[in-house]
Design an enzyme around this catalytic site. Structure first.
Site, PDB file in Angstrom:
ATOM      1  N   CYS A   1      18.764  38.324  46.960  1.00  0.00           N
ATOM      2  CA  CYS A   1      19.020  39.530  46.553  1.00  0.00           C
ATOM      3  C   CYS A   1      18.050  39.791  45.205  1.00  0.00           C
ATOM      4  O   CYS A   1      17.711  40.883  45.508  1.00  0.00           O
ATOM      5  CB  CYS A   1      19.881  39.200  46.447  1.00  0.00           C
ATOM      6  SG  CYS A   1      21.894  38.759  47.795  1.00  0.00           S
TER       7      CYS A   1
ATOM      8  N   CYS B   1      22.678  34.704  44.567  1.00  0.00           N
ATOM      9  CA  CYS B   1      21.648  34.757  45.742  1.00  0.00           C
ATOM     10  C   CYS B   1      20.235  35.516  45.488  1.00  0.00           C
ATOM     11  O   CYS B   1      19.582  36.174  44.762  1.00  0.00           O
ATOM     12  CB  CYS B   1      22.046  36.126  46.810  1.00  0.00           C
ATOM     13  SG  CYS B   1      20.919  36.451  48.031  1.00  0.00           S
TER      14      CYS B   1
END
Length: 147
Positions: free
Chosen positions: A74, A71
């Site tokens: 993230c 991600c």
């Protein structure tokens, strides 16, 4: 004779508790009251539901980061998460949603990153998507008791 799965789980759980306690004691991070542990200065990698329960019950305020290695947001949030662990009174925990899909589902992580803030053992805030450091500090401050 081999251990039953429940016995093995309990043995692992107790071992993790001892390791966490020892690591915190070695860092000199037990608070002065002897009641509870001071917050660790780096994110706690959550190993499962029981481990998360232990962390949430041990610390007054816990910010749980549900993330995935693949991600992008993230990865952008990672330095902020590490900084919050160092600079705030909240414990910061990380849950890999790929490794712990059921736990992520229970935390309500439908997208990543999802951040869940616990105060006094209860989830009190949930955000989805990358947040600024200031937004997260404000969130933590709002649910932290007086210093």
């Amino acid at each position: 004779m081999s251990e039953s799965p429940d016995d093995e789980r309990e043995r692992i759980r107790e071992q993790k508790k001892r390791e966490l306690q020892q690591r915190l004691e070695n860092d000199g991070e037990l608070d002065g009251t002897g009641d509870s542990m001071a917050t660790p200065s780096e994110p706690i990698v959550i190993e499962g539901q029981a481990h998360l329960n232990d962390v949430v019950s041990t610390h007054d305020v816990v910010l749980v980061d549900c993330y995935a290695d693949w991600c992008g947001p993230c990865q952008m949030l990672e330095p902020t998460i590490e900084s919050l662990a160092t600079e705030t009174d909240a414990a910061v925990a990380k849950v890999d949603v790929d490794a712990h899909q059921r736990l992520a589902q229970q935390l309500g992580a439908r997208g990543v990153p999802t951040l869940v803030l616990y105060a006094d053992g209860q989830p009190v805030e949930r955000t989805v998507g990358a947040q600024s450091k200031g937004q997260l500090e404000e969130l933590i401050e709002r649910h932290s008791g007086p210093s």
